[in-house]
Motif scaffolding. Structure first.
Motif, PDB file in Angstrom:
ATOM      1  N   HIS A 252       1.682  10.952  -6.856  1.00  0.00           N
ATOM      2  CA  HIS A 252       1.279   9.592  -6.478  1.00  0.00           C
ATOM      3  C   HIS A 252       0.883   8.851  -7.745  1.00  0.00           C
ATOM      4  O   HIS A 252      -0.140   9.149  -8.348  1.00  0.00           O
ATOM      5  CB  HIS A 252       0.116   9.649  -5.491  1.00  0.00           C
TER       6      HIS A 252
ATOM      7  N   GLY B 176       5.531   9.853   4.556  1.00  0.00           N
ATOM      8  CA  GLY B 176       6.047  11.199   4.364  1.00  0.00           C
ATOM      9  C   GLY B 176       5.339  11.869   3.216  1.00  0.00           C
ATOM     10  O   GLY B 176       4.471  11.280   2.564  1.00  0.00           O
ATOM     11  N   PHE B 177       5.733  13.089   2.964  1.00  0.00           N
ATOM     12  CA  PHE B 177       5.087  13.897   1.937  1.00  0.00           C
ATOM     13  C   PHE B 177       5.664  13.570   0.562  1.00  0.00           C
ATOM     14  O   PHE B 177       6.881  13.497   0.402  1.00  0.00           O
ATOM     15  CB  PHE B 177       5.322  15.366   2.261  1.00  0.00           C
ATOM     16  N   ASP B 178       4.812  13.364  -0.409  1.00  0.00           N
ATOM     17  CA  ASP B 178       5.285  13.147  -1.774  1.00  0.00           C
ATOM     18  C   ASP B 178       4.533  14.052  -2.730  1.00  0.00           C
ATOM     19  O   ASP B 178       3.363  14.360  -2.531  1.00  0.00           O
ATOM     20  CB  ASP B 178       5.087  11.683  -2.172  1.00  0.00           C
ATOM     21  N   ASP B 179       5.235  14.445  -3.781  1.00  0.00           N
ATOM     22  CA  ASP B 179       4.649  15.410  -4.705  1.00  0.00           C
ATOM     23  C   ASP B 179       3.703  14.750  -5.699  1.00  0.00           C
ATOM     24  O   ASP B 179       2.730  15.351  -6.138  1.00  0.00           O
ATOM     25  CB  ASP B 179       5.770  16.139  -5.444  1.00  0.00           C
TER      26      ASP B 179
ATOM     27  N   ARG C 205       7.783  22.708   0.982  1.00  0.00           N
ATOM     28  CA  ARG C 205       7.430  21.856  -0.166  1.00  0.00           C
ATOM     29  C   ARG C 205       5.962  21.993  -0.517  1.00  0.00           C
ATOM     30  O   ARG C 205       5.571  21.909  -1.682  1.00  0.00           O
ATOM     31  CB  ARG C 205       7.785  20.404   0.121  1.00  0.00           C
TER      32      ARG C 205
ATOM     33  N   ASP D  22      -3.010  10.140  -9.207  1.00  0.00           N
ATOM     34  CA  ASP D  22      -4.161  10.442  -8.341  1.00  0.00           C
ATOM     35  C   ASP D  22      -5.409   9.702  -8.812  1.00  0.00           C
ATOM     36  O   ASP D  22      -6.515  10.243  -8.762  1.00  0.00           O
ATOM     37  CB  ASP D  22      -4.439  11.956  -8.314  1.00  0.00           C
TER      38      ASP D  22
ATOM     39  N   PRO E 121       0.814  -1.237   0.000  1.00  0.00           N
ATOM     40  CA  PRO E 121       0.000   0.000   0.000  1.00  0.00           C
ATOM     41  C   PRO E 121       0.838   1.273   0.000  1.00  0.00           C
ATOM     42  O   PRO E 121       0.458   2.265  -0.624  1.00  0.00           O
ATOM     43  CB  PRO E 121      -0.811  -0.122   1.293  1.00  0.00           C
TER      44      PRO E 121
ATOM     45  N   CYS F  11      11.478  17.062  -6.654  1.00  0.00           N
ATOM     46  CA  CYS F  11      10.228  16.441  -6.219  1.00  0.00           C
ATOM     47  C   CYS F  11      10.474  15.003  -5.807  1.00  0.00           C
ATOM     48  O   CYS F  11      11.534  14.448  -6.092  1.00  0.00           O
ATOM     49  CB  CYS F  11       9.184  16.471  -7.344  1.00  0.00           C
ATOM     50  N   THR F  12       9.508  14.438  -5.095  1.00  0.00           N
ATOM     51  CA  THR F  12       9.555  12.991  -4.881  1.00  0.00           C
ATOM     52  C   THR F  12       8.270  12.380  -5.422  1.00  0.00           C
ATOM     53  O   THR F  12       7.210  13.015  -5.431  1.00  0.00           O
ATOM     54  CB  THR F  12       9.687  12.588  -3.391  1.00  0.00           C
TER      55      THR F  12
ATOM     56  N   HIS G 294       3.788  23.774  -4.137  1.00  0.00           N
ATOM     57  CA  HIS G 294       2.571  23.401  -4.883  1.00  0.00           C
ATOM     58  C   HIS G 294       1.578  24.569  -4.919  1.00  0.00           C
ATOM     59  O   HIS G 294       0.922  24.812  -5.931  1.00  0.00           O
ATOM     60  CB  HIS G 294       1.901  22.188  -4.237  1.00  0.00           C
TER      61      HIS G 294
ATOM     62  N   ASP H  80      -0.228  15.983   2.205  1.00  0.00           N
ATOM     63  CA  ASP H  80      -0.172  15.113   1.039  1.00  0.00           C
ATOM     64  C   ASP H  80      -1.574  14.917   0.447  1.00  0.00           C
ATOM     65  O   ASP H  80      -1.833  15.224  -0.718  1.00  0.00           O
ATOM     66  CB  ASP H  80       0.431  13.773   1.498  1.00  0.00           C
TER      67      ASP H  80
ATOM     68  N   VAL I 202      -3.796  16.614  -2.988  1.00  0.00           N
ATOM     69  CA  VAL I 202      -4.392  15.752  -4.013  1.00  0.00           C
ATOM     70  C   VAL I 202      -5.892  16.038  -4.148  1.00  0.00           C
ATOM     71  O   VAL I 202      -6.426  16.195  -5.250  1.00  0.00           O
ATOM     72  CB  VAL I 202      -4.150  14.261  -3.663  1.00  0.00           C
TER      73      VAL I 202
ATOM     74  N   ILE J 293     -10.329  10.069  -3.943  1.00  0.00           N
ATOM     75  CA  ILE J 293      -9.290   9.442  -4.757  1.00  0.00           C
ATOM     76  C   ILE J 293      -9.509   7.939  -4.822  1.00  0.00           C
ATOM     77  O   ILE J 293      -9.684   7.284  -3.800  1.00  0.00           O
ATOM     78  CB  ILE J 293      -7.892   9.714  -4.153  1.00  0.00           C
TER      79      ILE J 293
ATOM     80  N   ILE K 210       3.308  17.716   7.817  1.00  0.00           N
ATOM     81  CA  ILE K 210       3.478  17.773   6.360  1.00  0.00           C
ATOM     82  C   ILE K 210       2.828  16.570   5.680  1.00  0.00           C
ATOM     83  O   ILE K 210       2.265  16.684   4.595  1.00  0.00           O
ATOM     84  CB  ILE K 210       4.965  17.930   5.973  1.00  0.00           C
ATOM     85  N   GLU K 211       2.813  15.410   6.359  1.00  0.00           N
ATOM     86  CA  GLU K 211       2.183  14.223   5.764  1.00  0.00           C
ATOM     87  C   GLU K 211       0.695  14.467   5.508  1.00  0.00           C
ATOM     88  O   GLU K 211       0.125  13.933   4.561  1.00  0.00           O
ATOM     89  CB  GLU K 211       2.314  12.998   6.674  1.00  0.00           C
TER      90      GLU K 211
END
Lengths: 317, 337
Positions: free
Chosen positions: A66, A61-64, B39, A88, A22, A32-33, B43, B7, B11, B290, B3-4
């Motif tokens: 998905h 963690g944070f990702d730019d 970060r 997304d 998952p 970016c990640t 965006h 995310d 979106v 989503i 920050i998580e």
């Protein structure tokens, strides 16, 4: 805490399991990640090949972005199997042959980045650095930019990007967007011949750009992913078979126009990109470089980058 | 906020086409802005930059339209383009894909001819769709100058002509407001709110339309300041036969977005069954959601139900049967080919 292992040090099965889990696999590119999940056989192997020096990250963690690489629907799961690219949960492209999942993934990441990362000026440029001093090599496709960038990386330069020069309009710094370098057609053999250290993935025949093979970014470049670099030199490279090296200085206003022309989002950003490119063109030395011999071109850029001071002809705009 | 947590927020906000709006609202509040991680800020900045570009495209399209439409023709702007020329805060962060124009039905031919002369073209609309738009819709097929970023939708009223809600065109056109420094007019604020409500609850499939509710909220907060103003709004909605869509819009705006709407006047509430059905659909399909690996079968079914509701509201049964019959034949033919 130990640093995470490199993808190359792991079995493809471990990577494949992470891609299906998952949380997916996180790929850091610098600017970016991406968090990617994949349900397609062979994709883990392909990633391990061309992202070998990248860290194996599966943490939260944070990702730019998905992304999901999923199997085709219906009969296309088995007959001439396809794969699908989702961001997304939305599929912006038609399904593609499953065996070409890697080049489509690479292309898809580029697309997402170009669509969404309008906080930066995105140049169609290779960016390489020695220490924190960077050269921006901007050019239209087919001018040998990727080949030169690949050759420079294999000759000790840090590769920041071969496709997206990422310019922060606020600080004027360059960021990494470090991806496998997509080499096309004859370039593949040129790079293979240049260095034994060239880690090339399989050759994908007949993509929209012809034959494509990806050169893995090396450990030196991956280790410096997070570090910004200062642009001091701009080069417009042009490969011509059999010609000698020719270096033509460019005026800042010429440089500005050519950089703007080679930017993905110049007109979208309006005043933001105008100002940022005017500063870039003003602070850097700028040359047009025509070359027929790769090692000579690499030597020339190295000499320019080492020689010039803080943007010798700096002009304020 | 960690920050998580951002995310998912990014979106979802992007899917709801609200990222630019959220970004602009945060930018305008320095106390909030300084808490945003770098970060995430990237965006938000990207969406602010993208929105500035789209709004500039709107202004350019309006300049082109200004020049192309005969000066004596009264032209009204609807929705996004209206908020842009009026300079409403609601315009900040929008990313419009089209410009909506309104002209009296009697002027539709002149306006269309002027646009065609000016280079606007209709894209690939077959004969049936042409007839559908022209006879049963409240707008013409979208037009665009090849290469332009935005489409132009030419309307002659604010609700589909075959739907059970029929705006009162005489009242609508007699209350237009000119916009200083332009040749354009806009609907008065009450009609703008009513139009937004009709657009959302009478003329859409509800799917992913949270932004339309945010519009209702912003328009309401900026103009309906007391009970008297709210009473006038309800009265106006009654004139347009649009109290039901307004009821849904104000109720959801109040309960989801905290809009300061006073208690509804008696006798306006839709029936228990209609409320339950519309509410169930709206809660399921309106907020962004989503589906990482694509829509699930149950989601597809809910969206089909929302689509069925849309068609049911838009057309009388006989026309609906005819329309769906034609569309399914076309679909079958395209499969056989």
């Amino acid at each position: 805490m130990n640093p995470p292992p490199r993808l190359a040090a792991l079995e493809a099965k471990t990577i494949s399991n992470a891609l299906k889990a998952p949380g997916g696999l996180r790929i850091p590119y610098g600017a970016c990640t991406v968090r990617v999940r994949a349900f397609v056989d062979g994709f883990a192997d392909a990633l391990r090949n061309v992202y070998g020096a990248f860290p194996f990250l599966t943490d939260d963690g944070f990702d730019d972005f998905h992304l999901v690489i999923d199997r085709g629907r219906g009969a296309r799961r088995w007959v001439r199997p396809t794969a699908r690219f989702l961001i997304d949960g939305v599929e912006p492209f038609e399904p593609f042959p499953r065996s070409n999942a890697l080049p489509y993934f690479e292309w898809g990441v580029n697309w997402c980045f170009a669509q969404r990362f309008n906080q930066y000026v995105l140049l169609h440029a290779g960016v390489l650095a020695l220490g924190d001093r960077a050269v921006v090599m901007a050019a239209t496709p087919g001018s040998g930019k990727s080949t030169l960038a690949a050759g420079m990386m294999l000759s000790g330069f840090r590769l920041l990007s071969d496709e997206f020069g990422v310019l922060d309009p606020v600080s004027g710094d360059l960021l990494s967007m470090l991806k496998p370098v997509a080499l096309k057609n004859e370039s593949i053999e040129v790079i293979r011949a240049l260095s034994d250290e060239a880690a090339l993935g399989p050759i994908y025949r007949g993509t929209r750009k012809g034959d494509v093979s990806h050169l893995a970014p090396n450990a030196n470049s991956v280790e410096q992913l997070g570090a910004r670099a200062r642009p001091v030199l701009v080069v417009f490279p042009r490969y011509r078979r059999g010609v000698g090296l020719e270096l033509k200085p460019q005026l800042p206003e010429e440089a500005f126009a050519r950089l703007a022309f080679n930017s993905f989002n110049y007109s979208l950003l309006g005043p933001v990109s105008f100002d940022a490119l005017a500063v870039l063109a003003g602070r850097c030395q700028v040359y047009e470089l025509t070359y027929g011999d790769l090692p000579k071109a690499i030597g020339c850029v190295r000499a320019l980058l080492n020689s010039n001071g803080e943007g010798g002809g700096a002009r304020e705009y | 906020m960690r920050i998580e947590d951002w995310d998912a927020v990014l979106v979802l906000a992007r899917q709801a086409r609200l990222l630019g709006t959220i970004a602009c609202r945060i930018r305008d509040r320095p106390d909030l802005a300084k808490q945003i991680p770098d970060r995430v800020w990237g965006h938000l900045t990207a969406s602010i930059n993208y929105s500035s570009h789209r709004l500039q495209m709107v202004r350019m399209e309006l300049a082109a339209l200004s020049a192309a439409l005969p000066p004596e023709l009264p032209v009204t702007l609807l929705k996004g383009a209206a908020y842009v020329v009026e300079g409403l805060p609601l315009a900040h962060g929008r990313m419009p894909n089209d410009v909506d124009l309104l002209v009296p039905r009697a002027n539709l031919g002149i306006a269309e001819a002027a646009l065609r002369d000016g280079g606007w073209e209709m894209e690939n609309v077959d004969e049936y769709d042409q007839q559908y738009y022209r006879q049963w819709s409240h707008e013409l097929p979208p037009m665009r100058i090849p290469g332009h970023a935005l489409e132009v939708d030419l309307h002659h009223t604010i609700a589909p002509v075959t739907s059970r809600v029929r705006a009162n065109d005489v009242a609508l056109f007699s209350a237009l407001v000119p916009v200083e420094g332009t040749r354009f007019r806009v609907l008065n604020r009450h009609d703008q709110i009513i139009h937004a409500a009709i657009h959302l609850f009478q003329d859409s499939e509800l799917v992913g339309k949270l932004r339309d509710l945010v519009d209702v909220d912003a328009l309401y907060r900026s103009s309906i300041l007391d009970q008297q103003a709210c009473d006038r709004l309800w009265k106006r909605a009654a004139q347009h036969g649009a109290t039901t869509p307004l009821w849904y819009a104000l109720n959801y705006s109040r309960s989801w977005l905290g809009t300061p709407v006073p208690a509804d006047p008696p006798g306006i509430e839709p029936s228990w069954l209609a409320r339950a059905m519309t509410g169930w659909l709206f809660r399921h399909v309106c907020p962004p959601r989503i589906f990482e690996r694509g829509k699930t079968p149950s989601r597809v079914l809910v969206e089909l139900a929302a689509q069925a509701r849309y068609h049911w509201l838009r057309m009388p049964p006989a026309l609906l049967v005819r329309h769906l019959g034609h569309k399914s034949m076309t679909a079958v033919r395209s499969i056989i080919r």
